[in-house]
Write an enzyme that holds these catalytic residues in place. Sequence first.
Site, PDB file in Angstrom:
ATOM      1  N   HIS A  12       4.336  10.256  27.627  1.00  0.00           N
ATOM      2  CA  HIS A  12       3.358  11.197  28.188  1.00  0.00           C
ATOM      3  C   HIS A  12       1.926  10.707  27.999  1.00  0.00           C
ATOM      4  O   HIS A  12       1.001  11.504  27.902  1.00  0.00           O
ATOM      5  CB  HIS A  12       3.555  12.585  27.569  1.00  0.00           C
ATOM      6  CG  HIS A  12       4.891  13.168  27.892  1.00  0.00           C
ATOM      7  ND1 HIS A  12       5.227  13.607  29.153  1.00  0.00           N
ATOM      8  CD2 HIS A  12       6.007  13.328  27.143  1.00  0.00           C
ATOM      9  CE1 HIS A  12       6.482  14.039  29.151  1.00  0.00           C
ATOM     10  NE2 HIS A  12       6.975  13.872  27.940  1.00  0.00           N
ATOM     11  N   TRP A  57     -16.557   6.027  -6.491  1.00  0.00           N
ATOM     12  CA  TRP A  57     -16.202   6.119  -5.074  1.00  0.00           C
ATOM     13  C   TRP A  57     -17.372   6.854  -4.433  1.00  0.00           C
ATOM     14  O   TRP A  57     -17.584   8.040  -4.679  1.00  0.00           O
ATOM     15  CB  TRP A  57     -14.907   6.906  -4.900  1.00  0.00           C
ATOM     16  CG  TRP A  57     -14.380   6.874  -3.508  1.00  0.00           C
ATOM     17  CD1 TRP A  57     -13.557   5.918  -2.958  1.00  0.00           C
ATOM     18  CD2 TRP A  57     -14.598   7.849  -2.481  1.00  0.00           C
ATOM     19  NE1 TRP A  57     -13.278   6.234  -1.656  1.00  0.00           N
ATOM     20  CE2 TRP A  57     -13.896   7.406  -1.335  1.00  0.00           C
ATOM     21  CE3 TRP A  57     -15.324   9.033  -2.399  1.00  0.00           C
ATOM     22  CZ2 TRP A  57     -13.894   8.110  -0.136  1.00  0.00           C
ATOM     23  CZ3 TRP A  57     -15.328   9.731  -1.204  1.00  0.00           C
ATOM     24  CH2 TRP A  57     -14.619   9.264  -0.081  1.00  0.00           C
ATOM     25  N   ASN A  89     -18.705  12.630 -12.103  1.00  0.00           N
ATOM     26  CA  ASN A  89     -17.691  12.618 -11.057  1.00  0.00           C
ATOM     27  C   ASN A  89     -17.756  13.970 -10.371  1.00  0.00           C
ATOM     28  O   ASN A  89     -17.584  14.998 -11.026  1.00  0.00           O
ATOM     29  CB  ASN A  89     -16.303  12.402 -11.690  1.00  0.00           C
ATOM     30  CG  ASN A  89     -15.172  12.664 -10.714  1.00  0.00           C
ATOM     31  OD1 ASN A  89     -15.350  12.541  -9.505  1.00  0.00           O
ATOM     32  ND2 ASN A  89     -14.018  13.033 -11.231  1.00  0.00           N
ATOM     33  N   GLY A  90     -18.026  13.957  -9.059  1.00  0.00           N
ATOM     34  CA  GLY A  90     -18.097  15.227  -8.333  1.00  0.00           C
ATOM     35  C   GLY A  90     -19.247  15.199  -7.351  1.00  0.00           C
ATOM     36  O   GLY A  90     -19.843  14.158  -7.091  1.00  0.00           O
ATOM     37  N   ARG A 104      -9.249   5.552  -9.108  1.00  0.00           N
ATOM     38  CA  ARG A 104     -10.001   6.734  -8.663  1.00  0.00           C
ATOM     39  C   ARG A 104     -11.210   6.374  -7.811  1.00  0.00           C
ATOM     40  O   ARG A 104     -11.866   7.267  -7.255  1.00  0.00           O
ATOM     41  CB  ARG A 104     -10.479   7.540  -9.884  1.00  0.00           C
ATOM     42  CG  ARG A 104      -9.380   8.005 -10.790  1.00  0.00           C
ATOM     43  CD  ARG A 104      -9.941   8.730 -11.986  1.00  0.00           C
ATOM     44  NE  ARG A 104     -10.592   9.959 -11.582  1.00  0.00           N
ATOM     45  CZ  ARG A 104      -9.979  11.111 -11.403  1.00  0.00           C
ATOM     46  NH1 ARG A 104      -8.695  11.198 -11.618  1.00  0.00           N
ATOM     47  NH2 ARG A 104     -10.639  12.177 -11.027  1.00  0.00           N
ATOM     48  N   LYS A 141      -7.532   7.040  -5.174  1.00  0.00           N
ATOM     49  CA  LYS A 141      -6.234   7.690  -5.398  1.00  0.00           C
ATOM     50  C   LYS A 141      -6.356   9.202  -5.467  1.00  0.00           C
ATOM     51  O   LYS A 141      -5.511   9.926  -4.979  1.00  0.00           O
ATOM     52  CB  LYS A 141      -5.669   7.148  -6.715  1.00  0.00           C
ATOM     53  CG  LYS A 141      -4.302   7.671  -7.066  1.00  0.00           C
ATOM     54  CD  LYS A 141      -3.238   6.865  -6.387  1.00  0.00           C
ATOM     55  CE  LYS A 141      -1.846   7.391  -6.627  1.00  0.00           C
ATOM     56  NZ  LYS A 141      -0.978   7.106  -5.480  1.00  0.00           N
ATOM     57  N   LYS A 192       1.205   4.577   5.833  1.00  0.00           N
ATOM     58  CA  LYS A 192       1.332   3.538   4.798  1.00  0.00           C
ATOM     59  C   LYS A 192       0.911   2.188   5.348  1.00  0.00           C
ATOM     60  O   LYS A 192       0.169   1.446   4.715  1.00  0.00           O
ATOM     61  CB  LYS A 192       2.790   3.499   4.328  1.00  0.00           C
ATOM     62  CG  LYS A 192       2.979   3.164   2.924  1.00  0.00           C
ATOM     63  CD  LYS A 192       2.875   4.303   1.933  1.00  0.00           C
ATOM     64  CE  LYS A 192       1.759   5.296   2.154  1.00  0.00           C
ATOM     65  NZ  LYS A 192       1.840   6.459   1.337  1.00  0.00           N
ATOM     66  N   GLU A 246      -2.991   2.115   6.037  1.00  0.00           N
ATOM     67  CA  GLU A 246      -3.920   2.233   4.916  1.00  0.00           C
ATOM     68  C   GLU A 246      -3.996   0.985   4.047  1.00  0.00           C
ATOM     69  O   GLU A 246      -5.015   0.740   3.417  1.00  0.00           O
ATOM     70  CB  GLU A 246      -3.650   3.475   4.058  1.00  0.00           C
ATOM     71  CG  GLU A 246      -2.442   3.417   3.170  1.00  0.00           C
ATOM     72  CD  GLU A 246      -2.337   4.626   2.234  1.00  0.00           C
ATOM     73  OE1 GLU A 246      -1.232   5.125   2.071  1.00  0.00           O
ATOM     74  OE2 GLU A 246      -3.356   5.050   1.667  1.00  0.00           O
ATOM     75  N   CYS A 248     -14.034   9.053  -8.463  1.00  0.00           N
ATOM     76  CA  CYS A 248     -14.735   8.432  -9.574  1.00  0.00           C
ATOM     77  C   CYS A 248     -13.967   8.678 -10.881  1.00  0.00           C
ATOM     78  O   CYS A 248     -13.362   9.719 -11.065  1.00  0.00           O
ATOM     79  CB  CYS A 248     -16.163   8.943  -9.781  1.00  0.00           C
ATOM     80  SG  CYS A 248     -17.169   8.854  -8.314  1.00  0.00           S
ATOM     81  N   GLU A 257       4.593   9.172   8.071  1.00  0.00           N
ATOM     82  CA  GLU A 257       4.335   8.606   6.746  1.00  0.00           C
ATOM     83  C   GLU A 257       4.313   7.069   6.810  1.00  0.00           C
ATOM     84  O   GLU A 257       3.457   6.414   6.217  1.00  0.00           O
ATOM     85  CB  GLU A 257       5.399   9.112   5.765  1.00  0.00           C
ATOM     86  CG  GLU A 257       5.405   8.458   4.399  1.00  0.00           C
ATOM     87  CD  GLU A 257       4.054   8.482   3.689  1.00  0.00           C
ATOM     88  OE1 GLU A 257       3.149   9.215   4.086  1.00  0.00           O
ATOM     89  OE2 GLU A 257       3.911   7.707   2.717  1.00  0.00           O
TER      90      GLU A 257
HETATM   91  C1  F6R Z   1      -1.580   7.889   1.053  1.00  0.00           C
HETATM   92  C2  F6R Z   1      -1.947   8.841   0.026  1.00  0.00           C
HETATM   93  C3  F6R Z   1      -2.808   9.981   0.408  1.00  0.00           C
HETATM   94  C4  F6R Z   1      -2.517  11.206  -0.485  1.00  0.00           C
HETATM   95  C5  F6R Z   1      -3.529  12.315  -0.200  1.00  0.00           C
HETATM   96  C6  F6R Z   1      -3.241  13.542  -1.014  1.00  0.00           C
HETATM   97  O1  F6R Z   1      -0.755   6.894   0.558  1.00  0.00           O
HETATM   98  O2  F6R Z   1      -1.608   8.680  -1.120  1.00  0.00           O
HETATM   99  O3  F6R Z   1      -2.678  10.311   1.749  1.00  0.00           O
HETATM  100  O4  F6R Z   1      -1.220  11.654  -0.247  1.00  0.00           O
HETATM  101  O5  F6R Z   1      -4.813  11.859  -0.486  1.00  0.00           O
HETATM  102  O6  F6R Z   1      -3.266  13.251  -2.375  1.00  0.00           O
HETATM  103  P1  F6R Z   1      -2.494  14.139  -3.413  1.00  0.00           P
HETATM  104  O7  F6R Z   1      -1.034  13.997  -3.148  1.00  0.00           O
HETATM  105  O8  F6R Z   1      -2.880  13.578  -4.753  1.00  0.00           O
HETATM  106  O9  F6R Z   1      -2.955  15.540  -3.211  1.00  0.00           O
END
Ligand code: F6R
Length: 600
Positions: free
Chosen positions: A500, A75, A101-102, A27, A595, A481, A484, A2, A477
Amino acid sequence: MCGIVGYLGEKKATDVILSGLEKLEYRGYDSCGVSFFSNIDNQFITYKDKGRVKHLVEDFNYSLVNHLGIGHTRWATHGKPNQVNSHPHFSRSERFSIVHNGVIENYKELTAKYLPHMKFISETDTEIIANLIEHFTHDLSVEEAIRKTLSLIEGSYALLIIDTTTPHKLYAAKNKSPLLIGVGTDGITLASDVMALIGHAQYYYPIEDKTFTSVTKQANGKYTYELFDIIGKPVTFKLLKIDMVLDEIGKAGYSHFMLKEICEQPSVIRKIMSKYMENDTFFVSPSILSMFEGIDRVYIIAAGTSMHAGFVGKHLLENMPKIPCEVFIASEFAYNPPLLVDNPLFIFISQSGETADLRACLVNVKEQGYKTLTITNVATSTLAREADAYLEIYAGPEIAVASTKAYVGQIVILTILAYLLAPRKPFDLHLELSKVAVSMEAIIDKRDYIHELVKEKITKRNCFYIGRGIDYFTCLEAALKLKEISYIQTEGFAAGELKHGTIALIEEGVPVIAIISQSAINNNTRANIREVTARGANKLVISLENVSDVTDEIILMDVHQLLTPLVTVIPTQLIAFYSALDLNKDIDKPRNLAKSVTVE
Ligand code: F6R
């Protein structure tokens, strides 16, 4: 998660708040709302609904003069994203309007104890805060009632509070969730992130946990602010200068933030080099390097993409300075820690520096007296402030929810660290990182070709990435990507492990993308590619020149073998981007995500 923004000042509050919410939408973006005081008819107006800030801006009327307001982009944690659960929330009599937020962990207990007969309107944990404040104002002043409420609530909060009887005041408080106070020449802005302060404040201060603020328009027209701890003792603090400019948070002509951020990666490498070099040699503060003296093991704690950077970091630390290293998912480490060595060093890797899962671990290991170092893109973040030391990534603001340039930046910082700690330097780091930037540029320039490959190959609802050793980390990774942002179910697999069990999922046309950057595993991974193509897989191979085959679809310019994850990840980011683009997905704001993950 949020995002919250509040304003009291000479500007039109709704302009400041709505533009701030647009910048904070990364956020959380399932619903949003705003409350403001209209000077014309002395009324508080609240607009809120499910959906994006764009909808909040376009569908409501902000023509009335207003100088005080609070806003929120959500969120959902408690209750569905809908109009009723959107913030701001009111107390029973509608005297107090708040955004939060929280997560309030003890809201049920507080309701049972203080407001057992209260019928709440929403399903959120936030309403209890507004109602407790109102409840305590029967016997206490507003500020005392707020402080009393803060002393009772457990959990995380960044709160903005308006008392509708005093439209010259704005209150705020924070614990665990981020909140900054921004000081401008014509008013005070409060926000979750410095991005929302740009253009409205020249100076800011990241408010400490369990601190309470009251902002006032005085009779002489001046705006004043004071900070207190929870028992009402004034807190002294030093303002910091905002050195970010608006350009840094725009799309700069790109269709999407994600594409812009992918394309920025060569310059991120060069920027980090310039920030970590002094007199032509790489430099990290001796006090940080000395944290590694006498340690038995490094524990890297991170989540998601940052954890994948952590795996690469482990490889670098074990191969250059030969320091044993383990990588942990933060949310697992927090409640199920391993048996630790006697002298550990904890490294927290986090783009945002606000991830609650990491913070829970940080608090825990600090309590045990262990050394802590954060690697983050946000120098003012909680994890940067609370660890013993931090290293900044300098990737610039990353707005797309899917992390790209911060991931690469994290690996570069880990490379510099491992390199400086290595007693014998295995290569010329400046030269090798410069080659990395050039190799990245070369593949970014060929992005239209990658788009064509995506159209040809990524045609199913599922996909696999396979690789061995350091390439396996990139596969993890790459898979994250792709899934998501395109919602294509993707798994990153150790190439040798596929047979396996998981190979049962390979059928006609399923894309299997192999990454090959190391000569030691070249033949083995190619054998695994043959195994899957024999079962109908549609293969796509990403290799480096020195290990390439003429049939490989993407061949990258060579870089040092320890630095290959920095280049092999680039085509995978582009594959994710173009797959999502062709499927018409909301690339910068994928569904259900946010994010900055500030809830555990
Ligand atoms: C995926 C992504 C997330 C963050 C994860 C940790 O693209 O961005 O998997 O890497 O939520 O976030 P941070 O790096 O901000 O601790």
